[in-house]
Design an enzyme around this catalytic site. Structure first.
Site, PDB file in Angstrom:
ATOM      1  N   ASP A   1       0.822  -1.221   0.000  1.00  0.00           N
ATOM      2  CA  ASP A   1       0.000   0.000   0.000  1.00  0.00           C
ATOM      3  C   ASP A   1       0.851   1.264   0.000  1.00  0.00           C
ATOM      4  O   ASP A   1       0.687   2.135  -0.851  1.00  0.00           O
ATOM      5  CB  ASP A   1      -0.914   0.038   1.236  1.00  0.00           C
ATOM      6  CG  ASP A   1      -1.966  -1.051   1.211  1.00  0.00           C
ATOM      7  OD1 ASP A   1      -2.702  -1.140   0.221  1.00  0.00           O
ATOM      8  OD2 ASP A   1      -2.048  -1.810   2.196  1.00  0.00           O
TER       9      ASP A   1
ATOM     10  N   ARG B   1       0.067   3.792  16.934  1.00  0.00           N
ATOM     11  CA  ARG B   1      -0.339   4.784  15.922  1.00  0.00           C
ATOM     12  C   ARG B   1      -0.047   6.226  16.297  1.00  0.00           C
ATOM     13  O   ARG B   1       0.520   6.972  15.500  1.00  0.00           O
ATOM     14  CB  ARG B   1      -1.810   4.603  15.537  1.00  0.00           C
ATOM     15  CG  ARG B   1      -2.133   3.269  14.887  1.00  0.00           C
ATOM     16  CD  ARG B   1      -1.136   2.864  13.848  1.00  0.00           C
ATOM     17  NE  ARG B   1      -1.566   1.723  13.056  1.00  0.00           N
ATOM     18  CZ  ARG B   1      -0.778   1.055  12.222  1.00  0.00           C
ATOM     19  NH1 ARG B   1       0.492   1.436  12.077  1.00  0.00           N
ATOM     20  NH2 ARG B   1      -1.232   0.039  11.535  1.00  0.00           N
TER      21      ARG B   1
ATOM     22  N   ASP C   1      -7.358   2.564  12.207  1.00  0.00           N
ATOM     23  CA  ASP C   1      -6.060   3.230  12.129  1.00  0.00           C
ATOM     24  C   ASP C   1      -6.139   4.608  11.459  1.00  0.00           C
ATOM     25  O   ASP C   1      -5.429   5.524  11.830  1.00  0.00           O
ATOM     26  CB  ASP C   1      -5.045   2.329  11.416  1.00  0.00           C
ATOM     27  CG  ASP C   1      -4.605   1.172  12.310  1.00  0.00           C
ATOM     28  OD1 ASP C   1      -4.580   1.367  13.544  1.00  0.00           O
ATOM     29  OD2 ASP C   1      -4.300   0.086  11.792  1.00  0.00           O
TER      30      ASP C   1
ATOM     31  N   SER D   1      -3.530  -9.612   6.258  1.00  0.00           N
ATOM     32  CA  SER D   1      -3.069  -8.262   6.578  1.00  0.00           C
ATOM     33  C   SER D   1      -2.481  -8.321   7.984  1.00  0.00           C
ATOM     34  O   SER D   1      -3.160  -8.674   8.938  1.00  0.00           O
ATOM     35  CB  SER D   1      -4.248  -7.287   6.533  1.00  0.00           C
ATOM     36  OG  SER D   1      -3.869  -6.092   7.184  1.00  0.00           O
TER      37      SER D   1
END
Ligand code: ARG
Length: 393
Positions: free
Chosen positions: A12, A92, A121, A169
């Site tokens: 990504d 994060r 996220d 993932s």
């Protein structure tokens, strides 16, 4: 335009790195934050430059992650919905903060991330960016340009971006490993063994239990088996040890912030071991009132952090409360790791409220007659009300 991109080196963010140049004519500065994921950071840097980054930063934030985030989570016994130790969620705001630092240093106009528009996220990144540097534009190409996996793979192949066949993932850091997608999208399917990397199945765990003693000081772990350990080392060590005993597998249906339900599998051996031990020690040293109230605070803390509200003032206020009760959470917890289970089998603390003299079956120093009057008043209303009801019936 100049953009600072949170760059993991995966498909990504690699596609995004190229697209930002191609579609926006942007100069892209890539930022890879080491929070303990098992990556080759030199290879990620090389990849970033190959795909056109004007500058790349690798930031080792492992210690900061543990001391500033994971330790707070341990003190808060943080388990979202009683199961998920928040491994991804905790990292994060830290990663976002590093991206902002680079953006400011490099005079960027925007920050970018690779999150989808379906998950948590994106919320954690966006709210951290908005809180720390509201003047920076946020670009989230997967969400905004509707990128799909198939399109990305095709684009990657065309642009010489290496594509690994990828079924799951995965997000990894020191505090845990999150696994989603593939067959796991069917909530009725048991996670196949291939999804696990940090833990063995309990059936293949050693037949002999492992006993360890974890030392805590003011709510945070500082030693294992009497040996003082550096925070990063301690967590790394416990992940290996507990994982080898099959400890720390979590399979859960999750309530995402935006309202979707998802199925995620986690491997969190150190987190499960430390939170179990920490909670036990709290039961030894906190008064019942403090313990009960803290449970409510802990739950709220986990919810805030899961929901991307790290920068919400309430989180800091809850931390202030937690820090004010944690000093006596100091001592040693004896833990048995056995066939997928973490069992606390012993605990001691200089702040222990356990009084052997008073509780013992063999000693006589507690004046048992005091209980007669206590019970009389303690149950006064309850007994009266029950008798009333019985009499009217
Ligand atoms: N569901 C977890 C969270 O919201 C993890 C998200 C990332 N998971 C993944 N497999 N990429 O914190």
């Amino acid at each position: 335009m100049r953009v600072a991109l949170a760059y993991s080196g995966g498909l990504d963010t690699s596609v995004i790195l190229k697209l930002l140049q191609e579609r926006l004519g942007a100069e892209v500065v890539t930022v890879t934050v080491n929070v303990g994921q098992p990556e080759d950071f030199n290879a990620i840097e090389a990849k970033a430059y190959k795909l056109g980054a004007i500058k790349h930063y690798t930031i080792d934030a492992r210690r900061e992650f543990v001391e500033g985030y994971v330790f707070k989570a341990i003190k808060a016994n943080a388990l979202y919905d009683n199961l998920y130790p928040l491994s991804t969620a905790l990292a994060r705001p830290l990663i976002a903060g590093k991206v902002v630092e680079v953006a400011l240093k490099e005079g960027a106009d925007a920050v970018a991330h690779g999150c989808t528009g379906k998950g948590n996220d994106q919320i954690r990144f966006d709210l951290a960016f908005k809180s720390l540097a509201p003047h920076l534009k946020i670009i989230a190409p997967v969400r905004e340009w509707g990128l799909t996996r198939d399109w990305e793979v095709e684009y990657a192949l065309k642009h010489g971006i290496p594509v690994k066949s990828k079924v799951y993932s995965i997000d990894e850091n020191l505090w845990g490993r999150s696994i989603e997608a593939g067959v796991l999208e069917d909530p009725m399917v048991e996670p196949p063994e291939e999804v696990f990397e940090w833990t063995v199945p309990p059936s293949r765990a050693p037949d002999k239990p492992e006993y360890i003693e974890i030392g805590f000081e003011a709510g945070v772990p500082t030693s294992v088996n009497g040996e003082a350990m550096d925070p990063v080392e301690l967590i790394t060590y416990l992940n290996k040890l507990a994982g080898a005993h099959g400890v720390g597998r979590v399979d859960m249906i999750e309530n995402r912030v935006i309202g979707l339900k998802s199925r995620e599998v986690y491997e969190v051996p150190a987190a499960m071991t430390l939170i179990t031990a920490h909670r036990d020690l709290e039961r030894l040293v906190l008064t019942k009132r403090a313990y009960d109230f803290k449970e409510i605070v802990d739950m709220e803390w986990a919810k805030l952090v899961y929901q991307g509200l790290w920068f919400e003032p309430l989180r800091e206020a809850l931390d202030a409360f937690i820090d004010s009760v944690e000093p006596p959470v100091t001592g040693t917890v004896r833990v048995k790791l056995y066939k997928g289970g973490v069992y606390v089998v012993g605990r001691s603390s200089p702040y222990s409220l356990y009084d052997h003299e008073l509780i013992s079956y063999f000693k006589g120093s507690f004046d048992q007659r005091l209980s007669i009057g206590f019970i009389e008043l303690y149950g006064l209303q309850a007994v009266k009300a029950y008798r009333k009801k019985a009499g009217l019936a």
